[in-house]
Write a protein that holds these residues in place. Structure first.
Motif, PDB file in Angstrom:
ATOM      1  N   ALA A   5       0.859  -1.181   0.000  1.00 54.40           N
ATOM      2  CA  ALA A   5       0.000   0.000   0.000  1.00 54.40           C
ATOM      3  C   ALA A   5       0.894   1.230   0.000  1.00 54.40           C
ATOM      4  CB  ALA A   5      -0.880  -0.009   1.239  1.00 54.40           C
ATOM      5  N   PRO A   6       0.476   2.377  -0.612  1.00 59.70           N
ATOM      6  CA  PRO A   6      -0.828   2.558  -1.236  1.00 59.70           C
ATOM      7  C   PRO A   6      -0.944   1.806  -2.571  1.00 59.70           C
ATOM      8  CG  PRO A   6       0.540   4.506  -1.523  1.00 59.70           C
ATOM      9  CD  PRO A   6       1.301   3.576  -0.642  1.00 59.70           C
ATOM     10  N   THR A   7      -2.119   1.180  -2.754  1.00 60.47           N
ATOM     11  CA  THR A   7      -2.367   0.470  -4.005  1.00 60.47           C
ATOM     12  C   THR A   7      -3.863   0.370  -4.237  1.00 60.47           C
ATOM     13  OG1 THR A   7      -1.793  -1.513  -5.264  1.00 60.47           O
ATOM     14  CG2 THR A   7      -2.411  -1.846  -2.972  1.00 60.47           C
ATOM     15  N   GLU A   8      -4.217   0.064  -5.484  1.00 54.83           N
ATOM     16  CA  GLU A   8      -5.625  -0.151  -5.823  1.00 54.83           C
ATOM     17  C   GLU A   8      -5.796  -1.587  -6.252  1.00 54.83           C
ATOM     18  OE1 GLU A   8      -6.258   4.042  -8.050  1.00 54.83           O
ATOM     19  OE2 GLU A   8      -7.504   2.370  -8.749  1.00 54.83           O
ATOM     20  N   ILE A   9      -6.894  -2.211  -5.835  1.00 58.03           N
ATOM     21  CA  ILE A   9      -7.196  -3.554  -6.335  1.00 58.03           C
ATOM     22  C   ILE A   9      -8.626  -3.552  -6.865  1.00 58.03           C
ATOM     23  CG2 ILE A   9      -5.585  -4.709  -4.756  1.00 58.03           C
ATOM     24  CD1 ILE A   9      -8.043  -5.575  -3.104  1.00 58.03           C
ATOM     25  N   SER A  10      -8.933  -4.510  -7.711  1.00 56.45           N
ATOM     26  CA  SER A  10     -10.309  -4.638  -8.190  1.00 56.45           C
ATOM     27  C   SER A  10     -10.566  -6.093  -8.531  1.00 56.45           C
ATOM     28  CB  SER A  10     -10.530  -3.743  -9.417  1.00 56.45           C
ATOM     29  OG  SER A  10      -9.585  -4.039 -10.399  1.00 56.45           O
ATOM     30  N   SER A  11     -11.873  -6.429  -8.660  1.00 57.80           N
ATOM     31  CA  SER A  11     -12.233  -7.810  -8.946  1.00 57.80           C
ATOM     32  C   SER A  11     -11.622  -8.256 -10.265  1.00 57.80           C
ATOM     33  CB  SER A  11     -13.754  -7.938  -8.987  1.00 57.80           C
ATOM     34  OG  SER A  11     -14.314  -6.843  -9.697  1.00 57.80           O
ATOM     35  N   GLY A  12     -11.276  -9.526 -10.342  1.00 56.89           N
ATOM     36  CA  GLY A  12     -10.734 -10.094 -11.575  1.00 56.89           C
ATOM     37  C   GLY A  12     -11.802 -10.898 -12.294  1.00 56.89           C
ATOM     38  N   ASP A  13     -11.381 -11.774 -13.194  1.00 57.94           N
ATOM     39  CA  ASP A  13     -12.341 -12.568 -13.971  1.00 57.94           C
ATOM     40  C   ASP A  13     -12.915 -13.737 -13.190  1.00 57.94           C
ATOM     41  OD1 ASP A  13     -12.220 -10.989 -16.177  1.00 57.94           O
ATOM     42  OD2 ASP A  13     -10.521 -12.068 -17.054  1.00 57.94           O
ATOM     43  N   GLY A  14     -12.291 -14.080 -12.085  1.00 60.18           N
ATOM     44  CA  GLY A  14     -12.759 -15.213 -11.282  1.00 60.18           C
ATOM     45  C   GLY A  14     -12.382 -14.982  -9.836  1.00 60.18           C
ATOM     46  N   PRO A  15     -12.299 -16.071  -9.053  1.00 57.88           N
ATOM     47  CA  PRO A  15     -11.913 -15.920  -7.649  1.00 57.88           C
ATOM     48  C   PRO A  15     -10.500 -15.343  -7.532  1.00 57.88           C
ATOM     49  CG  PRO A  15     -12.543 -18.204  -8.149  1.00 57.88           C
ATOM     50  CD  PRO A  15     -12.509 -17.469  -9.450  1.00 57.88           C
ATOM     51  N   CYS A  16     -10.320 -14.421  -6.596  1.00 58.10           N
ATOM     52  CA  CYS A  16      -9.007 -13.792  -6.423  1.00 58.10           C
ATOM     53  C   CYS A  16      -8.729 -13.583  -4.946  1.00 58.10           C
ATOM     54  CB  CYS A  16      -8.971 -12.399  -7.051  1.00 58.10           C
ATOM     55  SG  CYS A  16      -9.002 -12.362  -8.834  1.00 58.10           S
ATOM     56  N   THR A  17      -7.470 -13.609  -4.594  1.00 51.05           N
ATOM     57  CA  THR A  17      -7.056 -13.199  -3.255  1.00 51.05           C
ATOM     58  C   THR A  17      -5.947 -12.168  -3.377  1.00 51.05           C
ATOM     59  OG1 THR A  17      -5.426 -14.962  -3.108  1.00 51.05           O
ATOM     60  CG2 THR A  17      -7.600 -15.446  -2.216  1.00 51.05           C
ATOM     61  N   TRP A  18      -5.820 -11.360  -2.336  1.00 52.72           N
ATOM     62  CA  TRP A  18      -4.747 -10.358  -2.303  1.00 52.72           C
ATOM     63  C   TRP A  18      -4.197 -10.329  -0.884  1.00 52.72           C
ATOM     64  CZ3 TRP A  18      -9.538  -9.831  -4.342  1.00 52.72           C
ATOM     65  CH2 TRP A  18      -9.655  -9.455  -5.689  1.00 52.72           C
ATOM     66  N   GLN A  19      -2.904 -10.147  -0.766  1.00 52.34           N
ATOM     67  CA  GLN A  19      -2.315  -9.887   0.537  1.00 52.34           C
ATOM     68  C   GLN A  19      -1.740  -8.483   0.488  1.00 52.34           C
ATOM     69  OE1 GLN A  19       1.384 -11.807   1.738  1.00 52.34           O
ATOM     70  NE2 GLN A  19       0.362 -12.387   3.638  1.00 52.34           N
ATOM     71  N   LEU A  20      -2.331  -7.609   1.263  1.00 53.12           N
ATOM     72  CA  LEU A  20      -1.905  -6.207   1.261  1.00 53.12           C
ATOM     73  C   LEU A  20      -1.003  -5.960   2.460  1.00 53.12           C
ATOM     74  CD1 LEU A  20      -5.456  -4.721   0.591  1.00 53.12           C
ATOM     75  CD2 LEU A  20      -3.676  -5.196  -1.089  1.00 53.12           C
ATOM     76  N   VAL A  21       0.049  -5.188   2.241  1.00 51.19           N
ATOM     77  CA  VAL A  21       0.980  -4.907   3.332  1.00 51.19           C
ATOM     78  C   VAL A  21       1.336  -3.428   3.338  1.00 51.19           C
ATOM     79  CG1 VAL A  21       1.976  -7.218   3.258  1.00 51.19           C
ATOM     80  CG2 VAL A  21       3.049  -5.394   1.938  1.00 51.19           C
ATOM     81  N   THR A  22       1.640  -2.921   4.531  1.00 52.66           N
ATOM     82  CA  THR A  22       2.280  -1.607   4.621  1.00 52.66           C
ATOM     83  C   THR A  22       3.574  -1.826   5.381  1.00 52.66           C
ATOM     84  OG1 THR A  22       1.098  -1.174   6.662  1.00 52.66           O
ATOM     85  CG2 THR A  22       0.238  -0.146   4.685  1.00 52.66           C
ATOM     86  N   PRO A  23       4.669  -1.349   4.832  1.00 54.50           N
ATOM     87  CA  PRO A  23       5.931  -1.488   5.547  1.00 54.50           C
ATOM     88  C   PRO A  23       5.900  -0.562   6.754  1.00 54.50           C
ATOM     89  CG  PRO A  23       6.246  -0.820   3.259  1.00 54.50           C
ATOM     90  CD  PRO A  23       4.827  -0.622   3.572  1.00 54.50           C
ATOM     91  N   GLY A  24       6.593  -0.953   7.778  1.00 45.40           N
ATOM     92  CA  GLY A  24       6.712  -0.055   8.929  1.00 45.40           C
ATOM     93  C   GLY A  24       5.631  -0.264   9.951  1.00 45.40           C
ATOM     94  N   ALA A  25       5.443   0.745  10.787  1.00 48.35           N
ATOM     95  CA  ALA A  25       4.654   0.584  12.002  1.00 48.35           C
ATOM     96  C   ALA A  25       3.154   0.756  11.796  1.00 48.35           C
ATOM     97  CB  ALA A  25       5.129   1.600  13.031  1.00 48.35           C
ATOM     98  N   TYR A  26       2.739   1.343  10.675  1.00 48.93           N
ATOM     99  CA  TYR A  26       1.330   1.697  10.548  1.00 48.93           C
ATOM    100  C   TYR A  26       0.469   0.517  10.115  1.00 48.93           C
ATOM    101  CZ  TYR A  26       3.260   6.368  10.682  1.00 48.93           C
ATOM    102  OH  TYR A  26       3.927   7.491  11.062  1.00 48.93           O
TER     103      TYR A  26
END
Ligand SMILES: *[C@@H]1O[C@H](CO)[C@@H](O)[C@H](O)[C@H]1NC(C)=O
Ligand SMILES: *[C@@H]1O[C@H](CO)[C@@H](O)[C@H](O)[C@H]1NC(C)=O
Ligand SMILES: *[C@@H]1O[C@H](CO)[C@@H](O)[C@H](O)[C@H]1NC(C)=O
Ligand SMILES: *[C@@H]1O[C@H](CO)[C@@H](O)[C@H](O)[C@H]1NC(C)=O
Ligand SMILES: *[C@@H]1O[C@H](CO)[C@@H](O)[C@H](O)[C@H]1NC(C)=O
Length: 383
Positions: free
Chosen positions: A299-320
């Protein structure tokens, strides 16, 4: 008559693909590659370290499919080349033992002459292309040291965007804009310029950075997330191409990476140190990318639905901790949010809502039904 059709198809292909791309001086646009001929005799080792590499950051021409093979051989014939080196090497008599020298692994396409690959001794593993008679376009093996052949060097073509005609350093789909400062400064400077701090995605790009961006140390757009794992600021997944120095002697507590021009390796550095950096600015409008099935998307990033089932692992580096904002969601859509231990935290069914995670990792899952868009940010950005 046959030749006529071959030519017609070739012209059509190169025309269609070349409209919005261009090459630097001396190079010819062929499909989406920029090619330059060195039509004298050179051993393979010279060809690999020629000025094409050291001045332009190019590589020996690599051929990935039949269309490229035909285009490259037609180009060579038009330049009156005899047999010439291509970027491949074989270890034995099986095609499966032949590798591309762009570090993309075993060849997925080859066009060997009957009876090849033929490796009678290890020094015979280099690959060349014939240009004469009925065998034009076929590949054979030649002695890497004792054969003196011409070669063709390639660079990716550059996307044309008049708005960036003054950009000095362009490669592939990006303008590389120089700046100086620490990581926080680099991030905001690049954002202001519609780019992100430079990531490096391939050996070719690494070579370009090493030989064309003449700066000894360059801060990279990566931050450490876990012990030995990083995230790129531009949201591309970490790990596709990793050129960290295996014997990095810098402190292990440092969270940023710096590119060292002398050897092309990446080493640990202090994020607060002021140094040279480059912004990578896309030369064409961003196509929407769902980033489906990504791990460690920074992060910061944008994600959106794909053509089928999807997973995402979002991370922010650091303490926040991380926050996700749902900006669009179609009726009947459900998005599941899981914490770092894969415990379900929340189900989201409507847009205009956000969720504050408790840590800097958030796992997101969508079953493919309906559609949504979301933006992930570190909680420091909360207004
Ligand atoms: C290429 O340029 C044409 C016209 O200049 C434009 O319509 C088209 O969208 C461009 N294609 C890409 C991939 O940018
Ligand atoms: C490839 O085949 C040739 C001729 O059959 C043989 O002399 C050579 O040893 C083989 N090379 C390898 C690496 O097995
Ligand atoms: C960034 O993009 C916006 C929208 O396309 C444009 O108006 C602006 O001039 C760009 N900024 C820079 C510094 O190129
Ligand atoms: C993402 O992963 C899921 C589950 O493994 C799979 O069903 C789906 O096809 C993948 N989608 C893409 C675009 O790779
Ligand atoms: C979503 O569903 C509700 C109730 O079923 C309906 O009133 C609304 O118009 C739908 N919205 C869209 C965008 O289809």
């Amino acid at each position: 008559m046959k030749l006529f059709w071959v030519l017609l198809i070739f012209l059509k292909i190169s025309f269609v693909k070349s409209q919005n791309r261009t090459c630097g001086m001396g190079f010819t646009l062929v499909l989406d590659k920029c090619l330059i001929v060195f039509d004298d005799g050179f051993p393979h080792s010279y060809a690999e370290q020629s000025e094409c590499v050291t001045m332009y950051g190019g590589t020996l021409v690599n051929i990935h499919n039949a269309i490229e093979n035909r285009a490259v051989s037609e180009f060579a014939i038009s330049k009156n080349l005899e047999t010439f080196w291509i970027g491949a090497f074989c270890f034995s008599n099986q095609t499966s033992s032949c590798y591309s020298d762009d570090y993309s692994g075993p060849l997925k396409y080859s066009n060997f002459h009957k009876g090849y690959p033929l490796i009678e001794k290890p020094s015979n593993g280099c690959v060349s292309m014939l240009t004469k008679g009925g065998q034009a376009g076929r590949w054979i093996n030649s002695d890497c040291q004792k054969s003196y052949l011409s070669f063709i060097c390639e660079l990716p073509s550059i996307i044309i965007n008049p708005a960036y005609s003054n950009c000095h350093d362009k490669f592939n789909g990006f303008c590389y804009l120089h700046g100086f400062g620490n990581m926080d400064y680099a991030e905001s400077y690049c954002q202001q310029n519609n780019g992100t701090v430079m990531s490096i995605q391939s050996q070719m790009e690494n070579t370009f950075v090493q030989y064309r961006l003449v700066t000894e140390w360059i801060l990279l757009g990566a931050k450490r997330v876990f012990q030995n794992s990083y995230a790129w600021a531009d949201g591309t997944p970490w790990g596709a191409f990793d050129n960290r120095n295996p014997v990095d002697r810098s402190l292990e507590t440092l969270d940023c990476l710096v590119f060292y021009q002398l050897n092309g390796f990446w080493e640990r550095t202090d994020c607060s140190l002021k140094q040279d950096f480059y912004c990578k600015i896309p030369l064409e409008p961003k196509v929407e990318d769902s980033k489906c099935n990504s791990t460690m998307l920074m992060a910061p990033t944008e994600i959106s639905s794909g053509d089928g089932p999807c997973t995402w692992q979002l991370v922010t580096p650091g303490a926040y901790p991380i926050t996700i904002y749902f900006t669009e969601m179609a009726n009947g859509t459900t998005v599941e949010l899981y914490d770092v231990n894969m415990q379900l935290s929340q189900e989201i069914k409507q847009s205009g809502v956000y969720f504050d995670a408790k840590t800097n990792i958030l796992n997101v899952a969508h079953d493919g039904v309906g559609s949504f868009k979301a933006v992930a940010k570190a909680q420091t950005y909360h207004d």
